[in-house]
Design a protein around this motif. Sequence first.
Motif, PDB file in Angstrom:
ATOM      1  N   MET A  11     -39.036  11.359  -6.722  1.00  0.00           N
ATOM      2  CA  MET A  11     -38.451  11.251  -8.049  1.00  0.00           C
ATOM      3  C   MET A  11     -36.931  11.106  -7.975  1.00  0.00           C
ATOM      4  O   MET A  11     -36.342  10.312  -8.696  1.00  0.00           O
ATOM      5  CB  MET A  11     -38.772  12.504  -8.886  1.00  0.00           C
ATOM      6  N   ALA A  12     -36.326  11.882  -7.086  1.00  0.00           N
ATOM      7  CA  ALA A  12     -34.860  11.904  -7.061  1.00  0.00           C
ATOM      8  C   ALA A  12     -34.312  10.521  -6.767  1.00  0.00           C
ATOM      9  O   ALA A  12     -34.748   9.848  -5.849  1.00  0.00           O
ATOM     10  CB  ALA A  12     -34.371  12.900  -6.008  1.00  0.00           C
ATOM     11  N   HIS A  55     -33.044   5.936 -23.191  1.00  0.00           N
ATOM     12  CA  HIS A  55     -31.761   5.300 -23.476  1.00  0.00           C
ATOM     13  C   HIS A  55     -31.002   5.022 -22.193  1.00  0.00           C
ATOM     14  O   HIS A  55     -31.494   5.310 -21.096  1.00  0.00           O
ATOM     15  CB  HIS A  55     -30.937   6.126 -24.455  1.00  0.00           C
ATOM     16  N   ASP A  57     -26.810   4.834 -20.440  1.00  0.00           N
ATOM     17  CA  ASP A  57     -25.383   5.090 -20.586  1.00  0.00           C
ATOM     18  C   ASP A  57     -24.655   3.772 -20.390  1.00  0.00           C
ATOM     19  O   ASP A  57     -25.021   2.991 -19.506  1.00  0.00           O
ATOM     20  CB  ASP A  57     -24.892   6.078 -19.524  1.00  0.00           C
ATOM     21  N   SER A  95     -23.927   6.679 -24.969  1.00  0.00           N
ATOM     22  CA  SER A  95     -25.365   6.492 -24.743  1.00  0.00           C
ATOM     23  C   SER A  95     -25.940   5.646 -25.871  1.00  0.00           C
ATOM     24  O   SER A  95     -25.578   5.849 -27.032  1.00  0.00           O
ATOM     25  CB  SER A  95     -26.081   7.842 -24.730  1.00  0.00           C
ATOM     26  N   VAL A 138     -32.383   6.975 -19.069  1.00  0.00           N
ATOM     27  CA  VAL A 138     -32.157   8.398 -19.264  1.00  0.00           C
ATOM     28  C   VAL A 138     -33.121   8.918 -20.322  1.00  0.00           C
ATOM     29  O   VAL A 138     -33.378   8.234 -21.310  1.00  0.00           O
ATOM     30  CB  VAL A 138     -30.709   8.662 -19.735  1.00  0.00           C
ATOM     31  N   GLY A 139     -33.611  10.144 -20.103  1.00  0.00           N
ATOM     32  CA  GLY A 139     -34.413  10.809 -21.132  1.00  0.00           C
ATOM     33  C   GLY A 139     -35.897  10.683 -20.852  1.00  0.00           C
ATOM     34  O   GLY A 139     -36.397   9.578 -20.683  1.00  0.00           O
ATOM     35  N   GLY A 140     -36.586  11.812 -20.807  1.00  0.00           N
ATOM     36  CA  GLY A 140     -38.008  11.777 -20.482  1.00  0.00           C
ATOM     37  C   GLY A 140     -38.842  12.517 -21.498  1.00  0.00           C
ATOM     38  O   GLY A 140     -40.014  12.800 -21.248  1.00  0.00           O
ATOM     39  N   TRP A 141     -38.275  12.809 -22.660  1.00  0.00           N
ATOM     40  CA  TRP A 141     -38.992  13.614 -23.656  1.00  0.00           C
ATOM     41  C   TRP A 141     -39.373  12.784 -24.874  1.00  0.00           C
ATOM     42  O   TRP A 141     -40.519  12.762 -25.295  1.00  0.00           O
ATOM     43  CB  TRP A 141     -38.123  14.806 -24.066  1.00  0.00           C
ATOM     44  N   ALA A 167     -38.836  16.413 -40.341  1.00  0.00           N
ATOM     45  CA  ALA A 167     -39.574  17.332 -39.465  1.00  0.00           C
ATOM     46  C   ALA A 167     -40.117  18.514 -40.264  1.00  0.00           C
ATOM     47  O   ALA A 167     -41.255  18.953 -40.046  1.00  0.00           O
ATOM     48  CB  ALA A 167     -38.672  17.807 -38.321  1.00  0.00           C
ATOM     49  N   PRO A 204     -45.703  21.959 -34.391  1.00  0.00           N
ATOM     50  CA  PRO A 204     -44.326  21.685 -33.950  1.00  0.00           C
ATOM     51  C   PRO A 204     -44.264  20.995 -32.589  1.00  0.00           C
ATOM     52  O   PRO A 204     -43.383  20.165 -32.355  1.00  0.00           O
ATOM     53  CB  PRO A 204     -43.667  23.068 -33.903  1.00  0.00           C
ATOM     54  N   ILE A 223     -44.247  17.225 -32.677  1.00  0.00           N
ATOM     55  CA  ILE A 223     -43.169  16.560 -33.415  1.00  0.00           C
ATOM     56  C   ILE A 223     -41.951  16.459 -32.497  1.00  0.00           C
ATOM     57  O   ILE A 223     -41.337  17.471 -32.170  1.00  0.00           O
ATOM     58  CB  ILE A 223     -42.801  17.337 -34.693  1.00  0.00           C
ATOM     59  N   ARG A 224     -41.656  15.274 -32.056  1.00  0.00           N
ATOM     60  CA  ARG A 224     -40.490  15.071 -31.196  1.00  0.00           C
ATOM     61  C   ARG A 224     -39.366  14.492 -32.035  1.00  0.00           C
ATOM     62  O   ARG A 224     -39.611  13.627 -32.872  1.00  0.00           O
ATOM     63  CB  ARG A 224     -40.824  14.126 -30.044  1.00  0.00           C
ATOM     64  N   THR A 225     -38.174  14.978 -31.800  1.00  0.00           N
ATOM     65  CA  THR A 225     -37.064  14.536 -32.637  1.00  0.00           C
ATOM     66  C   THR A 225     -35.914  14.021 -31.793  1.00  0.00           C
ATOM     67  O   THR A 225     -35.699  14.465 -30.668  1.00  0.00           O
ATOM     68  CB  THR A 225     -36.530  15.681 -33.515  1.00  0.00           C
ATOM     69  N   ARG A 231     -31.841  13.057 -32.819  1.00  0.00           N
ATOM     70  CA  ARG A 231     -30.875  13.026 -33.915  1.00  0.00           C
ATOM     71  C   ARG A 231     -29.677  12.187 -33.541  1.00  0.00           C
ATOM     72  O   ARG A 231     -29.128  12.343 -32.459  1.00  0.00           O
ATOM     73  CB  ARG A 231     -30.426  14.453 -34.238  1.00  0.00           C
TER      74      ARG A 231
END
Lengths: 199, 242
Positions: B1-2, B40, B42, B56, B100-103, B219, B229, B232-234, B236
């Motif tokens: 992964m790294a 996303h 950078d 970003s 970037v971002g895995g959620w 939400a 909850p 529900i992914r947010t 902002r």
Amino acid sequence: MAIVSRGFSGRRREGGERLPPGQYLVEDFPVLSAGPTPVVPPDRWEFAIDTESGQTHRWSWRELMALPRQRQTVDIHCVTRWTKLDTTWEGVSLDVLFEDVETTADYALVHSYGGYTTNMPLDDLLDGKAWIAYRFDGEELAPVHGGPARLLVPHLYFWKSAKWVRGIRLLDDDWPGFWETAGYHNYGDPWREQRYEDD
Amino acid sequence: MARRPTWRPARLAEVRRETGTARTLRLEVPGWPGHVAGQHLDLRVTAEDGYTAQRSYSLAAPADGDSVELTVEQVPDGEVSPYLTEVMEVGDEVEVRGPVGGWFVWRAEGTAPVLLVAGGSGIVPLMSMIRARRRAASRVPFRLIYSLRDFGGRYYAEELRRPDPGLDVTYVYTRTPPEGWRRPAARIMLDDLAEGGWPAGFEPECYVCGPTGFVEAAADLLLALGHAPQRIRTERFGPTGG
């Protein structure tokens, strides 16, 4: 050697030596969270420190309020690149909460109402470096910013300052938290630009 | 992964105007490793004297080889977005790194129904999910609720008008609806999510993206409708997303 972007001149905003590399200043207070804002009434709030030997130290909201509070003004740095200078917080130093905690653990896993977690070496929470904060800018801490209480660890990127904080688990071995397992840096020092794993 | 994240040169290959203040940039990034919908990158711009600024941006589409797309809204008084939306021309270069971002991501292997709730420019990572679904020929049903001030603020208007089986789109206008629109101008309400979304019992994955106030409201309404909850992914977008 960086690539020059033709036609870009930039703003060169103020901030000077207080602005870590790659950051820019904001005046407002952006909100970042992974899910809905948990609503935690103070009368149901509780904070606990669990040691590696299985001891638990608990505080109710009322007990927290009875502890000596500190007011401090600090700069905060979000990994999404905003920095906010001179934010004023009130809360209880982690040194106060750890007074009677016996531990030889090296690591802390912080957990929140709503299930969020984040990790750091225990040393980063002690010696005047971290607080359980419940007031911001003279007001009660708003739920979107982690109210009723959040962790405040201003020397690390702000995702370490867990909102809606519920407790700390002390561990002999490091245990990555929510963003740390999602590609973000395990430690998160803004001055070394430790944004993502292997930075 | 790294994998050590590296800055890569990115050359502007194509521009599409979305609204009066937003445009889509297609960048050629040699060696781009690919990404998942919702992630996303950078972006770094450098002035001639070496001054740099980084921001970003959500990726607006699945990767197409070395080609990636961003949609950037000009932020009033912004530092980087006015360059990207007004100054940068085809052939000009910036640097990017990521993804970037895995959620806040949707993977084409997903089987749960999906509810996308967008406020304004919050549509960008959600559009990436819609396009990834189409590209993968996924049959997972999607519903999009897209809240906007007015008709002219729509991103991807042509593409969202074209039929896309299994994707239902509902527009919510907060200021000025088009003439003859039945729903009065108002911020997103329980009925919008009840009618344009999925019943909680279907256990959809919900993705909510937009300005903070919008995300908070949407939400909370989803919670009120019984959605769990953890589904529900947010994401902002602050007013300082420049």
